[in-house]
Structures are given as structure tokens and as C-alpha cells.
Design a protein around this motif. Structure first.
Motif, short mmCIF file in Angstrom:
data_model
loop_
_atom_site.label_atom_id
_atom_site.label_comp_id
_atom_site.label_asym_id
_atom_site.label_seq_id
_atom_site.Cartn_x
_atom_site.Cartn_y
_atom_site.Cartn_z
N ALA A 261 -39.96 31.46 26.79
CA ALA A 261 -40.89 30.73 27.65
C ALA A 261 -40.94 29.30 27.16
CB ALA A 261 -42.29 31.34 27.56
N ALA A 262 -41.32 28.36 28.09
CA ALA A 262 -41.29 26.94 27.74
C ALA A 262 -42.12 26.65 26.50
CB ALA A 262 -41.77 26.11 28.92
N GLY A 263 -43.24 27.35 26.35
CA GLY A 263 -44.11 27.08 25.22
C GLY A 263 -43.51 27.45 23.88
N LEU A 264 -42.43 28.26 23.87
CA LEU A 264 -41.80 28.68 22.62
C LEU A 264 -40.64 27.78 22.22
CD1 LEU A 264 -41.75 32.55 23.16
CD2 LEU A 264 -43.47 31.16 22.00
N LEU A 265 -40.29 26.85 23.08
CA LEU A 265 -39.22 25.92 22.75
C LEU A 265 -39.78 24.75 21.94
CD1 LEU A 265 -37.31 25.61 26.13
CD2 LEU A 265 -36.66 26.97 24.15
N ASP A 266 -38.91 24.10 21.19
CA ASP A 266 -39.30 22.86 20.55
C ASP A 266 -39.54 21.81 21.62
OD1 ASP A 266 -39.09 23.87 17.99
OD2 ASP A 266 -37.00 23.30 17.77
N VAL A 267 -40.62 21.06 21.48
CA VAL A 267 -40.94 20.00 22.42
C VAL A 267 -40.40 18.69 21.85
CG1 VAL A 267 -42.77 18.78 23.65
CG2 VAL A 267 -43.01 21.21 23.15
N LEU A 268 -39.64 17.96 22.65
CA LEU A 268 -39.04 16.71 22.18
C LEU A 268 -40.13 15.72 21.75
CD1 LEU A 268 -36.39 15.15 21.82
CD2 LEU A 268 -36.67 14.32 24.17
N SER A 269 -39.93 15.15 20.57
CA SER A 269 -40.88 14.18 20.02
C SER A 269 -40.11 13.16 19.19
CB SER A 269 -41.92 14.88 19.14
OG SER A 269 -41.33 15.33 17.94
N PRO A 270 -40.74 12.04 18.82
CA PRO A 270 -40.04 11.08 17.96
C PRO A 270 -39.61 11.69 16.63
CG PRO A 270 -41.98 10.06 18.95
CD PRO A 270 -42.05 11.52 19.27
N ASP A 271 -40.34 12.71 16.18
CA ASP A 271 -40.02 13.31 14.88
C ASP A 271 -38.76 14.16 14.92
OD1 ASP A 271 -42.25 12.12 13.74
OD2 ASP A 271 -43.55 13.84 14.19
N ASN A 272 -38.46 14.76 16.09
CA ASN A 272 -37.28 15.63 16.14
C ASN A 272 -36.18 15.09 17.04
OD1 ASN A 272 -38.10 16.21 18.77
ND2 ASN A 272 -39.04 18.16 18.23
N ALA A 273 -36.26 13.80 17.40
CA ALA A 273 -35.26 13.22 18.29
C ALA A 273 -33.85 13.31 17.69
CB ALA A 273 -35.60 11.77 18.60
N ALA A 274 -33.74 13.14 16.37
CA ALA A 274 -32.42 13.23 15.74
C ALA A 274 -31.85 14.64 15.88
CB ALA A 274 -32.52 12.84 14.26
N GLU A 275 -32.73 15.64 15.81
CA GLU A 275 -32.30 17.02 15.98
C GLU A 275 -31.84 17.28 17.41
OE1 GLU A 275 -31.75 21.02 14.54
OE2 GLU A 275 -31.92 19.04 13.61
N PHE A 276 -32.46 16.59 18.37
CA PHE A 276 -32.05 16.69 19.76
C PHE A 276 -30.59 16.28 19.92
CE2 PHE A 276 -31.27 14.26 23.67
CZ PHE A 276 -31.56 15.21 24.65
N TRP A 277 -30.21 15.19 19.28
CA TRP A 277 -28.82 14.73 19.38
C TRP A 277 -27.88 15.72 18.71
CZ3 TRP A 277 -28.18 11.34 22.93
CH2 TRP A 277 -29.12 10.33 23.15
N ARG A 278 -28.31 16.32 17.62
CA ARG A 278 -27.44 17.23 16.88
C ARG A 278 -27.21 18.53 17.66
NH1 ARG A 278 -27.30 21.49 13.65
NH2 ARG A 278 -29.53 21.91 13.86
N ARG A 279 -28.25 19.03 18.27
CA ARG A 279 -28.15 20.32 18.97
C ARG A 279 -27.37 20.23 20.27
NH1 ARG A 279 -34.12 23.08 19.05
NH2 ARG A 279 -34.64 22.94 16.85
N GLY A 280 -27.49 19.14 20.98
CA GLY A 280 -26.89 19.05 22.31
C GLY A 280 -27.57 20.03 23.25
N SER A 281 -26.80 20.69 24.10
CA SER A 281 -27.38 21.62 25.07
C SER A 281 -27.46 23.04 24.55
CB SER A 281 -26.54 21.61 26.35
OG SER A 281 -25.22 22.04 26.07
#
Length: 340
Positions: A179-199
Motif C-alpha cells: 500500500a502507498a503508506g508502506l512505501l518510502d516517501v520521497l524527501s530531501p533526506d532520501n533523495a540520493a537513495e531515490f537515484w540509486r534505486r531507480g524504478s
């Protein structure tokens, strides 16, 4: 039967998104994207057109011939493909390829497809949008804008979690059974992780305008989110419309429209268009439908159009969202009609 699935039933369009982000296509004199052989090979690599162990000789020969010369005509081999699904998939692909080649650029092809009844699977349209949008954000280091841009070509699911409206990729949710609530929510703190994970592990995008904080004794205050996904989405829509319109413009997220001279509006999806039409005509709208409204936006075109144009974005009754970027291009006032 080879067991091939119909076009559009499998796999996200990450390859076309990356093709745009990495600026792998040439530009014409207008700066619009021109298809090349590698672009067509991306389509041929998709699961719907990939060869299987049981693919017949005609399908194998057609696939190999198109890989070598993606723009070649192979009608005899196409007609000889034994599997009906595989043959239909190649027919769709070749019709799409010919339409894009005739248009000359992805942008012109997209406009032409959107101006007539669509007879191709939506996958092909989404592939164009993904490539064009990816190119618009090539070199962009803002993770919020890159995540927001996915709304233009990937269906989403909305969830209200702890007072926040979170938007998650629908296909990503289905694959993870989350469910959406169980996903990581994009934030300035995890933006670098967003780039690493991709899709591979999608992030939810916060589409909340502001968060209410209780102070006790019945008092509270509202805090506008500095990194709201709505601000990022407004910028992406700005880039999208600006590419086709070719003139300065600004799009700003709004919570409400307070304009007695409201004269033009555009819904960015089916539900918001109906909702805005009813509000504009002063027809009653019940609370359940109003709760579907995600955000309003104000489009301003200094020197081109004297009044603001209001945009709406809404989820469907099942909390899904399929943003239609073509609405922003095709529903402009007549004075701003697009060429191409």
C-alpha cells in the motif's frame, strides 16, 4: 501459440524514460526529437515483441530483419507469422513506426495521434510521452521533479496516510503487493537513495498542499510543505507545455480558485475535467467528488493570453490516477492552438 502477451500488458516504460533522460536522440532545427534505429530497437526488445523458444521461423526472421534495419518493410514475413498475438503485436508496432517516421519527430507524432481517435494500444502513446519527458529532464538533479514526471506516463494510486496525500506508482504497488503508506516517501533526506534505486523500488510522492499540526487546547496551524510533489509537478507541466507551445509560461499549484473572472479551465484527467465543468457551471458537487480533487493549478502566459487558465487534477473513485498530458496541449483557448 507462442504465448506472447498483447501489446501494452507487460513491463513499465523505463527504457524510453532513460532514453530521454540520457538524450540519446538527435534534434531537428526546432529542437524536437527525431527517432533513430536505436529508438526502434528499444521497442523490439520489449517483452511483447521479444522472441520466445516457440517463435515460428517467420517471426524470428522478421525480428532479426527489423533489428538490422528497423525502418525496413517486411510485409511477407509479417503475414507468415503463425501466432495471432505475435502477428498483431508486430502489426501495431509497424503501424506506429510508420506514423512516427511520417511525422518526422516524436512531438509531431504525439500531437497527430492525440488529434484523432486512438487505434493503437496506449503503450505507444505512453512511450512517446516517456521519451519526450525524459529529454525535458535530462541533466535535472531534482529528484522531486523526476519522480513527478512519471505521473505523465505511469498510472498512480493515491492514499491518505497520517494526513498526507501520497501518490505511488500503480504498477510498482501491484508488483510489491504493498500500500502507498508502506512505501518510502520521497524527501530531501532520501533523495540520493531515490537515484540509486531507480524504478526497482519506487518512492511515494507527497501531493499534500499543507499539513495541519495540533498545538493542543483546540489550536492548530497549517504548514505549507516546502518540498511538496505538487510544486515539482507544476514545474514538469510547465516544461511539457512550454516545449510544445514555445513561449514563456508559469504553472503554480493552488488550493482553491478565487477568481470572479474565471473564464477557462482544463482538467488533467477525466474526473477533474468533469468536476471543473460542474463547478464552473455552478452545478452541485457532493463532498465525495470534491474529496477526489488532488489539486488545482494556475497557468499564466504573460504577453500571450491575458487571463489565467485553471487546471485541475483528481483521482478516480477507486483512488487511481491517470494523468492525461495531452489535455494540456489540446484544450487550450483557440488563440493558443498548437501547430504541428
Amino acid at each position: 501459440m507462442t504465448g506472447q502477451a498483447p501489446v501494452g500488458s507487460l513491463e513499465p516504460l523505463q527504457e524510453f524514460w532513460l532514453c530521454g533522460l540520457q538524450s540519446k536522440l538527435a534534434l531537428n532545427e526546432r529542437g524536437w526529437l527525431q527517432p533513430n534505429d536505436d529508438f526502434w530497437r528499444l521497442w523490439l526488445a520489449r517483452p511483447e515483441l521479444a522472441l520466445l523458444e516457440e517463435s515460428c521461423p517467420a517471426e524470428i526472421a522478421l525480428h532479426q530483419a527489423l533489428l538490422e534495419r528497423p525502418s525496413s518493410s517486411q510485409s511477407a514475413l509479417l503475414a507468415a507469422i503463425a501466432d495471432e498475438d505475435a502477428r498483431a503485436n508486430y502489426q501495431f508496432f509497424l503501424r506506429f513506426r510508420d506514423d512516427v517516421l511520417a511525422a518526422g519527430t516524436l512531438e509531431v507524432a504525439y500531437l497527430r495521434l492525440m488529434r484523432q481517435p486512438l487505434t493503437l494500444p496506449p503503450l505507444f502513446v505512453d512511450g512517446l510521452v516517456a521519451t519526450i519527458t525524459g529529454h525535458l529532464l535530462a541533466g535535472n538533479v531534482d529528484a522531486f521533479q523526476v519522480r513527478a514526471a512519471e505521473l505523465l506516463f505511469r498510472s498512480q494510486r493515491l492514499s491518505l496516510t497520517e494526513g498526507r496525500l501520497l501518490c505511488a506508482d500503480l504498477q510498482g504497488l501491484d508488483s510489491r503487493q504493498a500500500a502507498a503508506g508502506l512505501l518510502d516517501v520521497l524527501s530531501p533526506d532520501n533523495a540520493a537513495e531515490f537515484w540509486r534505486r531507480g524504478s526497482a523500488q519506487p518512492f511515494a510522492l507527497d501531493l499534500t498542499h499543507e499539513v495541519s499540526n495540533a498545538l493542543g487546547h483546540g489550536m492548530s496551524f497549517n504548514l505549507t510543505l516546502k518540498h511538496s510533489g505538487l510544486k515539482a509537478l507544476a514545474k514538469v507541466l510547465e516544461l511539457w507545455l512550454g516545449r510544445f507551445l514555445g513561449r514563456p509560461l508559469k504553472i503554480t499549484a493552488l488550493q482553491k480558485v478565487d477568481d470572479s473572472a474565471w473564464s477557462w479551465h482544463i482538467g488533467l484527467d477525466v474526473d477533474s475535467m468533469r468536476l471543473l465543468n460542474d463547478l464552473y457551471e455552478d452545478r452541485p458537487v457532493d463532498a465525495a467528488r470534491m474529496a477526489q480533487l488532488i489539486s488545482l493549478f494556475k497557468l499564466e502566459l504573460p504577453g500571450s493570453y491575458p487571463k489565467p487558465i485553471y487546471l485541475g487534477l483528481a483521482m478516480a473513485s477507486d483512488k487511481s490516477l491517470k494523468l492525461k498530458p495531452q489535455n494540456l496541449l489540446l484544450n487550450l483557448p483557440p488563440e493558443l492552438a498548437l501547430l504541428g
